[in-house]
Design an enzyme around this catalytic site. Structure first.
Site, mmCIF file in Angstrom:
data_model
loop_
_atom_site.group_PDB
_atom_site.id
_atom_site.type_symbol
_atom_site.label_atom_id
_atom_site.label_comp_id
_atom_site.label_asym_id
_atom_site.label_seq_id
_atom_site.Cartn_x
_atom_site.Cartn_y
_atom_site.Cartn_z
ATOM 1 N N GLU A 168 47.845 56.862 51.590
ATOM 2 C CA GLU A 168 48.930 56.261 50.826
ATOM 3 C C GLU A 168 50.211 56.125 51.661
ATOM 4 O OE1 GLU A 168 47.402 57.847 46.442
ATOM 5 O OE2 GLU A 168 49.305 58.582 47.237
ATOM 6 N N GLU A 366 40.194 57.954 45.957
ATOM 7 C CA GLU A 366 40.774 58.826 44.929
ATOM 8 C C GLU A 366 40.727 58.120 43.587
ATOM 9 O OE1 GLU A 366 44.678 60.514 45.380
ATOM 10 O OE2 GLU A 366 44.387 60.898 47.523
#
Length: 472
Positions: A168, A366
């Site tokens: 991220e 995720e």
């Protein structure tokens, strides 16, 4: 009804170094940005829990890997803690004690039949580099990162076949420098965009080094695009969604998949004086070194509408100038986390990638459901009955499998998280794991109901849906 899961489809789980390791064995001066934030604002971390102890994975990794084997997990993704990997961040002297821990962890996973997947930076940029060079504002940090990556590839690349440059990469600077929600609460939109650019360039440089080493694996990056939905069919709402997608999704998708930045993004950056001023050589490096595959983190949708109010020109530029968040009435919520539950994001991200980009392998790295006070759901044997997690995974996985049927190049699904772990600010408030972590001195582990269900998913390669219509 049962839906077949492709035989080669990855069914794994994920976490990170800083969210699990704890500080056992950490030497003076090895703080990361996250450690520094925790020390400066411990009061914002739920009940004071944070990276100091976390789940004590540094000491308990053999126990956790034994549980992975018990659950029949096929893949586990974590990170190397960059701040702990060196004793010196200029000369790059490796902390051999920590490096051996990474070695031992990788070997233990392989012996247990669990494929290791390693991320080089999961918010663990060393505090030293933040203090001296302002972190990812500096090309010096970029150069040091590339050298770090090369050392990691050379040490572990014979066994680790799946590498990620960042987890991220947009998050830290968005929380800290765009929205100023987190320490050090600096609002600097130009710095935000510069960090975005330097992380995209660092990814290209790391890809280049990895391929030069001719290692038997692949390298990519883990992105967290938000599937963005306009409030309505109006041209204005549609445009608001396009601008959001440009600034928060395509800012990484475009350079990493196609090697070229969007002309529209560049024009907007120049218009608002947040352009990152790349050199021709840097752009050529990005063009020549796109990623081999991608990790995609997906939790919730982003809903927007055209802004209803005139922008205050005396405030710093923010992409919100072009959109306004929209609160969908009646949306399904995970009230523990404050996030909308919308499983269709899995199908929609599948089609988004298929429609907008050349075919590239990717997997969900995720997706999961955090729930607070899970001890309320223990049965008489002390096993957490987390049927809500089983339902959540089932619905999202179903939508992902729909995408594959319709031509998606998705290779797998990795749950966040394998064990309960520390999250930024939320600490242990919301539990995500297949494995429960008690907050006692030993951080005692136990399998939840979802762990046994997940094992059946791996073994049987079948997703059972009681009524498929409710999932559509």
């Amino acid at each position: 009804m049962k839906i077949a899961i492709p035989e080669n489809f990855v069914i794994g789980a994920a976490s990170s170094a800083w969210q699990t390791e704890g500080w056992k064995g950490k030497k003076e001066g090895q703080d990361s940005f996250i450690d520094s934030w925790y020390k400066n604002e411990k009061f914002v971390w739920h009940e004071g829990y944070g990276p100091a102890v976390a789940t004590n994975f540094y000491e308990n990794y053999t126990q956790d890997i034994a549980l992975m084997k018990e659950i029949h997990l096929t893949h586990y993704r974590t990170s190397i803690n960059w701040s702990r990997f060196f004793t010196d961040y200029e000369e790059l002297n490796v902390d051999e004690e920590y490096a051996k821990h990474i070695d031992d962890m990788i070997n233990e996973q392989i012996q247990a039949g669990v494929e290791p997947m390693i991320c080089l930076e999961h918010y663990e940029v060393p505090k030293y580099l933040m203090d001296k060079y302002d972190g990812w504002s500096s090309k010096k940090v970029l150069e040091l990162y590339v050298k770090y990556a090369k050392i990691a590839f050379e040490r572990y690349g014979d066994r680790v076949k799946h590498w990620f440059t960042f987890n991220e990469p947009i998050v830290v600077q968005t929380r800290c420098y765009l929205d100023a929600l987190r320490w050090p609460h600096e609002q600097n939109t130009k710095k935000w965009m510069l960090w975005n650019y330097h992380k995209a360039l660092a990814t290209a440089r790391a890809v280049e080094v990895y391929h030069q080493l001719d290692l038997p694996g692949r390298i990519g990056c883990i992105l967290n695009p938000e599937m963005v939905y306009p409030r309505s069919s109006s041209a204005e709402d549609q445009k608001a969604a396009e601008i959001y997608d440009l600034f928060f999704n395509k800012v990484f998708f475009d350079p990493m998949i196609t090697g070229v930045y969007s002309k529209e993004l560049i024009a907007l950056c120049q218009k608002h004086d947040i352009y990152f001023d790349p050199t021709e050589k840097e752009l050529a490096t990005i063009k020549a070194n796109t990623v081999d595959f991608l990790g995609i983190n997906q939790y919730y949708p982003k809903r927007v509408r055209a802004p209803r109010y005139q922008w205050n020109e005396e405030t710093p530029f923010h992409p919100e100038r072009y959109y306004e968040s929209f609160d969908l009435p009646g949306k399904q919520m995970n009230n523990s986390r404050g996030w909308e539950i919308y499983p269709e994001i899995m199908y929609d991200i599948s089609m988004y990638l298929k429609t907008n980009y050349p075919p590239i392998p990717w997997l969900i790295t995720e997706n999961g459901m955090g729930r607070e006070q899970e001890e309320r759901y223990k049965n008489k044997d002390g096993i957490v009955q987390d049927d809500y997690r089983i339902e959540y995974i089932s619905k999202h996985l179903y939508q992902l499998l729909r995408g594959i049927e319709d031509g998606s190049t998705c290779e797998g699904y990795m749950l966040w998280a394998f064990t309960d772990c520390v999250s930024p600010m939320n600490a242990f408030k919301n539990r995500y794991g297949l494995v429960r972590i008690e907050l006692d001195e030993k951080r005692t582990r136990s399998l939840k109901k979802s762990a046994y269900w997940y094992r059946s998913l791996v073994d049987e390669r079948l997703l059972s849906l009681s009524n498929v219509e409710e999932f559509k």
